[in-house]
Design an enzyme around this catalytic site. Structure first.
Site, mmCIF file in Angstrom:
data_model
loop_
_atom_site.group_PDB
_atom_site.id
_atom_site.type_symbol
_atom_site.label_atom_id
_atom_site.label_comp_id
_atom_site.label_asym_id
_atom_site.label_seq_id
_atom_site.Cartn_x
_atom_site.Cartn_y
_atom_site.Cartn_z
ATOM 1 N N SER A 120 7.085 43.488 47.795
ATOM 2 C CA SER A 120 6.733 44.070 49.091
ATOM 3 C C SER A 120 5.833 45.286 48.941
ATOM 4 O O SER A 120 5.294 45.777 49.934
ATOM 5 C CB SER A 120 8.003 44.491 49.835
ATOM 6 O OG SER A 120 8.721 45.464 49.094
ATOM 7 N N HIS A 141 5.841 36.967 50.524
ATOM 8 C CA HIS A 141 6.744 38.066 50.868
ATOM 9 C C HIS A 141 7.657 37.654 52.017
ATOM 10 O O HIS A 141 7.209 37.459 53.145
ATOM 11 C CB HIS A 141 5.929 39.309 51.253
ATOM 12 C CG HIS A 141 6.765 40.473 51.646
ATOM 13 N ND1 HIS A 141 6.390 41.370 52.621
ATOM 14 C CD2 HIS A 141 7.980 40.901 51.204
ATOM 15 C CE1 HIS A 141 7.323 42.278 52.757
ATOM 16 N NE2 HIS A 141 8.291 42.015 51.908
#
Length: 396
Positions: A120, A141
């Site tokens: 992230s 992600h």
């Protein structure tokens, strides 16, 4: 589309276990790998608890639960990923750990296997460079909890092959997610917008402009957000918020991305939010007595709207400006921005949909009032300036 059935997931913490579950629910055969037996057992328990909860809520039958669990095998040996068609790394956000994982995946997996990282905050480009197949490396992600949140950010580097991006986006759809495709840039779309907004709320609290309850209530009432920014900070983890702010600062070197000193101090003190039992609020059954609203001059002026804006505007106008900067940079479309914030962060409306409702004059008025009150001096997004000069109130 490239067809495949076997998926590997390296790292079975809360996020990795959720990713393994998501793929297994979609019909893939999954091999989940952990560093040792104890970690593996914890990962298995994460999956089993999540599925049991779904059964209790009537979202799965007991037979479906057994079928999904039957699609997941658990291992402590990465060599068991030798036949994986698609591999997802979900280990903690440390480059040394990811370097180790990707070196192994590159050596073990067939040449055609796509290697995805769930990072992230770290550079997908740097991760891809650790392999001999950077064209096959992509960011994927997920958002927590992975079985629930609908967004995935598909992150392409300068080396990622278009076919890799296309396949990964299709895989995201197959597992029931809404993909937003973006380039490799600090924070990607959602975190680059969400975390500075949280950081602004921390700064407002640190400067004693409002109590924590006032801050959280202001945006939930004004914009219908599911939770206030300080509650959200505790949920995300203050250490995670600080890490994202530091990554944004390292890349952009803009005052906009300087972490609030209070955020850094709370992390240093181990007050990380829900996971440690204490952040801006206290968890684990302890009482959270309401704070008295601050009585300083600036706090009273914000509360009264004396500068032409209220507390919600103080937080939302810079947030909208950040979104306009992202669109103006060509990094993401307005639709992608709103999709990312709705599906990744639970917003009922994205920041540019809020702009459509409130208008450019409202945003510029709030930002100007903040500057006049010496609360913040934000360099307006060039796109915001263009809209103002053209007399337009929205992008649409």
């Amino acid at each position: 589309m490239q067809e495949f059935d076997k998926v590997g997931v390296v790292g079975l913490g809360t996020m990795g276990a959720g990713i393994a579950e998501v793929f297994a629910r979609a019909g893939f055969h999954v091999t989940g790998v952990e560093i040792d037996g104890a970690a593996l057992q914890r990962g298995r328990a994460h999956v089993e608890r999540s599925l049991a909860k779904a059964v209790d809520k009537g979202k799965l039958t007991a037979e479906e639960e057994r079928t999904i669990l039957g699609r997941i095998s658990f291992s402590t040996d990465r060599a068991d990923l030798a036949d994986a068609d698609f591999a997802v790394e979900a280990v903690p956000e440390r480059m040394d750990l990811k370097r180790d994982v990707f070196a192994d995946l590159d050596r073990i997996c067939p040449p055609g296997t796509i290697l995805a990282t769930n990072t992230s905050s770290l550079s997908v480009t740097e991760i891809a460079a650790l392999t001999g197949r950077p064209d096959k490396v992509v960011g994927l992600h997920f958002f927590n909890p992975a079985p629930v949140m609908k967004l995935t950010e598909v992150v392409a580097t300068v080396s990622t092959a278009p076919a890799t991006v296309a396949v990964t986006a299709e895989v995201a759809k197959r597992i029931g997610k809404t993909p937003v495709v973006a380039g490799d840039r600090a924070g990607f779309v959602a975190n680059a917008l969400l975390v500075p907004y949280i950081n602004d709320a921390v700064s407002v609290y640190e400067r004693r402009l409002a109590s924590r309850e006032e801050i959280d209530t202001a945006v939930t009432k004004d914009a219908g957000l599911p939770m206030g920014p300080l509650t959200l900070a505790d949920l995300v983890g203050l250490d995670v918020c600080l890490a994202v702010m530091d990554v944004l600062w390292a890349e952009f070197r803009s005052p906009r991305f300087v972490a609030a000193p209070l955020l850094r101090r709370m992390v240093a003190a181990g007050r990380l939010g829900r996971k440690t039992g204490r952040g801006f609020y206290v968890y684990g059954g302890a009482d959270n007595p309401a704070e008295e609203p601050p009585t300083g001059v600036l706090a009273e002026r914000v509360r009264s709207g004396a500068h032409g804006f209220d507390l919600a505007g103080l937080l939302l106008a810079p947030h909208i400006d950040d979104a306009l900067r992202m669109v103006g940079d060509g990094y993401a479309t307005a639709q992608d921005v709103d999709t990312a914030m709705r599906f990744g962060c639970g917003y009922p409306k994205g920041p540019l949909e809020l702009l459509d409702e409130r208008g450019v004059d409202w945003v510029t008025g709030v930002l100007g009032g903040m500057a006049n009150a010496h609360l913040a001096s934000i360099q307006w997004a060039p796109l915001l300036v263009d809209l103002m000069r053209e007399g337009r109130q929205s992008l649409r």
